[in-house]
Design an enzyme around this catalytic site. Structure first.
Site, short mmCIF file in Angstrom:
data_model
loop_
_atom_site.label_atom_id
_atom_site.label_comp_id
_atom_site.label_asym_id
_atom_site.label_seq_id
_atom_site.Cartn_x
_atom_site.Cartn_y
_atom_site.Cartn_z
N CYS A 71 26.96 -53.38 9.95
CA CYS A 71 27.86 -53.99 11.02
C CYS A 71 28.89 -53.00 11.87
CB CYS A 71 28.94 -55.15 10.34
SG CYS A 71 30.37 -54.73 9.72
N GLU A 72 28.80 -53.18 13.07
CA GLU A 72 29.56 -52.03 13.60
C GLU A 72 31.10 -52.19 13.55
OE1 GLU A 72 28.28 -52.99 17.78
OE2 GLU A 72 30.12 -54.30 18.21
N HIS A 73 31.80 -53.17 12.93
CA HIS A 73 33.04 -53.18 12.67
C HIS A 73 33.52 -52.42 11.38
CE1 HIS A 73 32.47 -57.21 14.96
NE2 HIS A 73 33.05 -56.31 15.70
N HIS A 74 32.78 -52.56 10.31
CA HIS A 74 33.08 -51.92 9.10
C HIS A 74 32.17 -50.92 8.72
CE1 HIS A 74 35.22 -55.91 9.21
NE2 HIS A 74 36.18 -55.33 8.79
N GLN A 112 25.53 -59.31 14.75
CA GLN A 112 24.37 -59.90 14.64
C GLN A 112 23.76 -60.90 15.86
OE1 GLN A 112 24.20 -62.48 10.82
NE2 GLN A 112 23.04 -63.66 11.63
N CYS A 142 30.89 -57.19 4.76
CA CYS A 142 32.30 -56.85 4.95
C CYS A 142 32.95 -58.21 4.93
CB CYS A 142 32.54 -56.46 6.40
SG CYS A 142 31.94 -57.55 7.64
#
Ligand SMILES: Nc1nc2c(ncn2[C@@H]2O[C@H](COP(=O)(O)OP(=O)(O)OP(=O)(O)O)[C@@H](O)[C@H]2O)c(=O)[nH]1
Ligand SMILES: [Zn+2]
Length: 182
Positions: A71-74, A112, A142
């Protein structure tokens, strides 16, 4: 990347000189390169001309393709399955190439929803299919290991193109065949 991992390890208060950690920046960099190798691959190389003329115009489904992405956030993994279907229009795609297209986009920093759309659009572009449907079901580390700490929630995303969008019966056939594989 090795230097960056060394900094991260130092910043948690660890001793980079100790036996178990001496080679860790190098290993972690190698692993991270692998997990993001989708950035260095091209669709044409992945498909490798494995397109075969066919007058099949019935739905082809490749279901339960394991999927590992970040995931690009975490920068934590999300893990699950992709189900890919298409209705050929003159050409069928080599079976393994469907899974290779999934990996090409999964091995990047992703959300996703975008991953689902990219797989569908690429299958469409490569095969010129009359329709493409992609469903991904995944669990996000996450949300499990940290943050809201929900262990059982599953994110389901879909991308429906062409006949899968316009024809209710086609979409229904896809969904019921996927349900059968669960
Ligand atoms: N839509 C979508 N959201 C995602 C995906 N992966 C992670 N997220 C979400 O991205 C959001 C980032 O929210 P932020 O509030 O900026 O970050 P955060 O403080 O770490 O959020 P929490 O996870 O709620 O602790 C979170 O709600 C994650 O659950 C994904 O693939 N799609
Ligand atoms: Zn996340």
């Amino acid at each position: 990347m090795e230097k960056a991992f060394a900094e991260i390890i130092k910043s948690v208060g660890e001793d980079l000189e100790r036996d178990g950690l001496v080679d860790t920046p190098k290993r972690a960099a190698k692993a991270f390169q692998f997990l993001t190798e989708g950035y260095r691959r091209k669709v044409d190389d992945v498909v490798n001309d494995a397109l075969f003329e066919s007058d099949c115009n019935e739905m082809v489904i490749v279901s339960d393709i394991e999927l590992y992405s970040l995931c690009e956030h975490h920068l934590l993994p999300f893990i699950g399955k992709a189900h890919v279907a298409y209705i050929p229009s003159g050409k069928v795609l080599g079976l393994s190439k469907v899974a290779r297209i999934v990996d090409l986009f999964a091995r990047r920093l992703q959300i996703q929803e975008q991953l689902t759309t990219q797989i569908a659009q690429t299958v469409q572009e490569v095969t010129n299919a009359a329709g493409v449907g992609v469903i991904i079901e995944a669990k996000h580390m996450c949300m499990m290991m940290r943050g809201v700490e929900k262990q059982n929630s599953v994110m389901r995303t879909s991308a429906m193109l062409g006949e899968f969008q316009s024809n209710q019966a086609t979409r229904q056939e896809f969904l019921s065949l996927i349900a059968g594989s669960r």
